[in-house]
Design a protein around this motif. Structure first.
Motif, PDB file in Angstrom:
ATOM      1  N   SER A  28     -12.211  12.856 -21.203  1.00  0.00           N
ATOM      2  CA  SER A  28     -11.741  14.232 -21.348  1.00  0.00           C
ATOM      3  C   SER A  28     -12.715  15.141 -20.622  1.00  0.00           C
ATOM      4  O   SER A  28     -13.938  15.039 -20.828  1.00  0.00           O
TER       5      SER A  28
ATOM      6  N   PHE B 231      -7.652   8.560 -15.240  1.00  0.00           N
ATOM      7  CA  PHE B 231      -7.748   9.914 -15.760  1.00  0.00           C
ATOM      8  C   PHE B 231      -8.005  10.903 -14.623  1.00  0.00           C
ATOM      9  O   PHE B 231      -8.832  10.652 -13.743  1.00  0.00           O
TER      10      PHE B 231
ATOM     11  N   SER C  59      -5.527   2.762 -22.383  1.00  0.00           N
ATOM     12  CA  SER C  59      -4.408   3.695 -22.490  1.00  0.00           C
ATOM     13  C   SER C  59      -4.760   5.026 -21.838  1.00  0.00           C
ATOM     14  O   SER C  59      -5.825   5.596 -22.092  1.00  0.00           O
ATOM     15  N   GLY C  60      -3.870   5.523 -20.969  1.00  0.00           N
ATOM     16  CA  GLY C  60      -4.086   6.796 -20.291  1.00  0.00           C
ATOM     17  C   GLY C  60      -4.788   6.702 -18.958  1.00  0.00           C
ATOM     18  O   GLY C  60      -4.837   7.676 -18.201  1.00  0.00           O
ATOM     19  N   SER C  61      -5.366   5.525 -18.656  1.00  0.00           N
ATOM     20  CA  SER C  61      -6.061   5.342 -17.385  1.00  0.00           C
ATOM     21  C   SER C  61      -5.063   5.130 -16.250  1.00  0.00           C
ATOM     22  O   SER C  61      -4.037   4.479 -16.444  1.00  0.00           O
TER      23      SER C  61
ATOM     24  N   ALA D 175     -11.166   6.654 -23.394  1.00  0.00           N
ATOM     25  CA  ALA D 175     -10.489   7.795 -22.775  1.00  0.00           C
ATOM     26  C   ALA D 175     -11.498   8.841 -22.315  1.00  0.00           C
ATOM     27  O   ALA D 175     -12.498   9.106 -22.998  1.00  0.00           O
TER      28      ALA D 175
ATOM     29  N   ARG E 263      -8.820  10.497  -9.325  1.00  0.00           N
ATOM     30  CA  ARG E 263      -8.798   9.989 -10.693  1.00  0.00           C
ATOM     31  C   ARG E 263      -9.964   9.022 -10.904  1.00  0.00           C
ATOM     32  O   ARG E 263     -10.568   8.538  -9.942  1.00  0.00           O
TER      33      ARG E 263
END
Length: 456
Positions: free
Chosen positions: A146, A441, A437-439, A144, A421
């Motif tokens: 951030s 971003f 997960s979450g991609s 992930a 992104r």
């Protein structure tokens, strides 16, 4: 996969000289054996799953620090190369092979050392092709991203690169004809401007850059000036000085890359549909064309859009900005390029733009800008031929551009420009990418271009 065994030098030499182990006849203890195994010493290993590879074939699995050996007997005086095929996990580490290539020596002191260090920090830096920002992201163990923060780069930029020690980051800025430079806090990922930056570029529209493995030199290709400009990097401050290294190249150079041993630089000349090759003077950084340069990519229907170097410096891959990727072998003695049999290889997509090898060199990934997909291949370790992976091409969406392999060997990152992104994809043992997960971003207002990944 070969299983590991503890090194036993006495056993090796017994198999080569029976008399030395009690057999008939006599053999001098100083006599060089005709064949031997390659010993390996591993230090600092804490993770699991480390796999080494010899000459692109035999593998050796390692679970603990210690002394090991590859099984195969190799001729003394022959060349060899030991590489990391798979980096360890839990904890994640980066293992580096020291003196991993050269000539097999018959001396008892001959061997290869592998040093492993924990990946305590990982950061991703993204340039902004549509504005003036430069963004820094943290990159966790699940893949992930951030956002740490952004800096005002003063100009939009396409190319970016980190020095091998990760202490300095540079960007190529087309419109003001400059190179920006930043020092990197390797604990926090925060960037600070280098004194004297940005640095002027003599040629017009610097688009991309490459940094020599020694960390001594930086080269930028000027898209409109049709030159490669060379700079010396101050090892203390990161400042750039121009040592008078300006080299003419083909029309509209859009990418540059350097072999891992630092001997050769290659430039992708888009309009000339060719790759230009140069030898690098290790002392001055000056460039000299290699024999036969430039090297056509294929024919007038293809272009040299960008370049991706095999981690061992054996192969060069060139997305053609059409529906294929070209593959070339590199002659380490001369720098000459030769087209791989069967090249170019179809992508199954449209407008092949950027490519990246994984850290093992076993897989290659190519972004297809117009078809919003990612082509994935296995790479034949002897010939360089490409074979599509099952399921390739993989749908990505959002105009995929730059692609980068994470140094730990577990993830692939892709700039998705139209959606602002960055996609992150986990790579399984067969090289198949799957979105984490979450991609993808968000990059906020930044239109992501080049990606530089730092792992320490």
């Amino acid at each position: 996969m070969m299983t590991m065994r503890k090194a036993a030098a006495a056993a090796v030499f017994c198999s080569l000289a029976v008399a030395a182990c009690g057999g008939s006849g006599s053999t001098s203890s100083s006599e060089t054996p005709e064949y031997r195994t390659i010993p390996v010493t591993v230090v600092g290993l804490a993770g699991t799953g480390l796999v080494l590879q010899r000459d692109g074939s035999e593998t050796l699995s390692i679970s603990l620090s210690g002394s090991y050996q590859f099984t195969a007997q190799v001729a003394v005086g022959s060349t060899f190369a030991v590489t990391v095929a798979k980096q360890p996990l839990a904890p994640r580490q980066t293992c580096t092979v020291i003196q991993g290539s050269g000539t097999v020596d018959g001396d008892a002191s001959f061997g290869v050392t592998v040093k492993c260090v924990n990946l305590t920090t990982r950061f991703v830096y993204a340039t902004d092709t549509g504005g003036n920002e430069l963004a820094a992201f943290s990159f966790d163990n699940a893949g992930a991203l951030s956002l740490i923060g952004t800096v005002n780069n003063g100009a939009s930029s396409y190319g970016a690169g980190l020095t091998p020690d990760g202490l300095f980051l540079y960007t190529a800025n087309r419109t003001p004809n400059t190179l920006s430079a930043y020092s990197v806090d390797t604990g926090t990922g925060v960037l600070s401007g280098v004194a004297g930056a940005p640095f002027a570029v003599a040629g017009l529209a610097p688009r991309v850059l490459a940094i020599a493995p020694s960390g001594k030199f930086l080269y930028t290709a000027t898209q409109s000036g049709n030159t490669i400009e060379g700079y010396a990097i101050s090892q203390g401050s990161g400042a750039l000085t121009l040592p008078g290294s300006s080299t003419a190249t083909g029309g509209q150079p859009l990418d540059v890359t350097i072999t891992p041993n630092g001997k050769y630089l290659y430039a992708a000349a888009f309009n000339n549909r060719s790759v230009y090759g140069y030898s690098i003077d290790a002392n001055t950084g000056s460039l000299t064309p290699v024999p036969g340069s430039p090297f056509p990519v294929y024919d007038l229907s293809t272009y040299a859009r960008s370049l991706s170097m095999d981690p061992r410096g054996r192969f060069l891959f060139v997305p053609t900005y059409t529906t294929s990727v070209a593959a070339m072998t590199i002659d380490d003695a001369t720098g000459t390029l030769t087209m791989v049999a069967g090249s170019p290889f179809g992508t199954g997509g449209a407008q092949a733009s950027f490519a990246a090898s994984d850290v093992s060199g076993k897989f290659l990934y190519v972004t297809n800008e117009n078809s919003n997909s990612l082509s994935a291949y296995s790479v034949d370790q002897t010939s360089g031929q490409l074979t599509p992976l099952p399921g390739s091409p993989f749908a990505l969406g959002f105009s995929p551009q730059a692609v980068a392999a994470e140094p730990g060997g577990q993830y692939l990152l892709v700039s998705l420009q139209s959606s602002k992104r960055i996609g992150v994809y986990a790579l399984d043992a067969d090289g198949v990418p799957t979105a984490v997960s979450g991609s993808p971003f968000s990059t906020g207002s930044l239109t992501p271009g080049a990606l530089a990944v730092l792992a320490r």
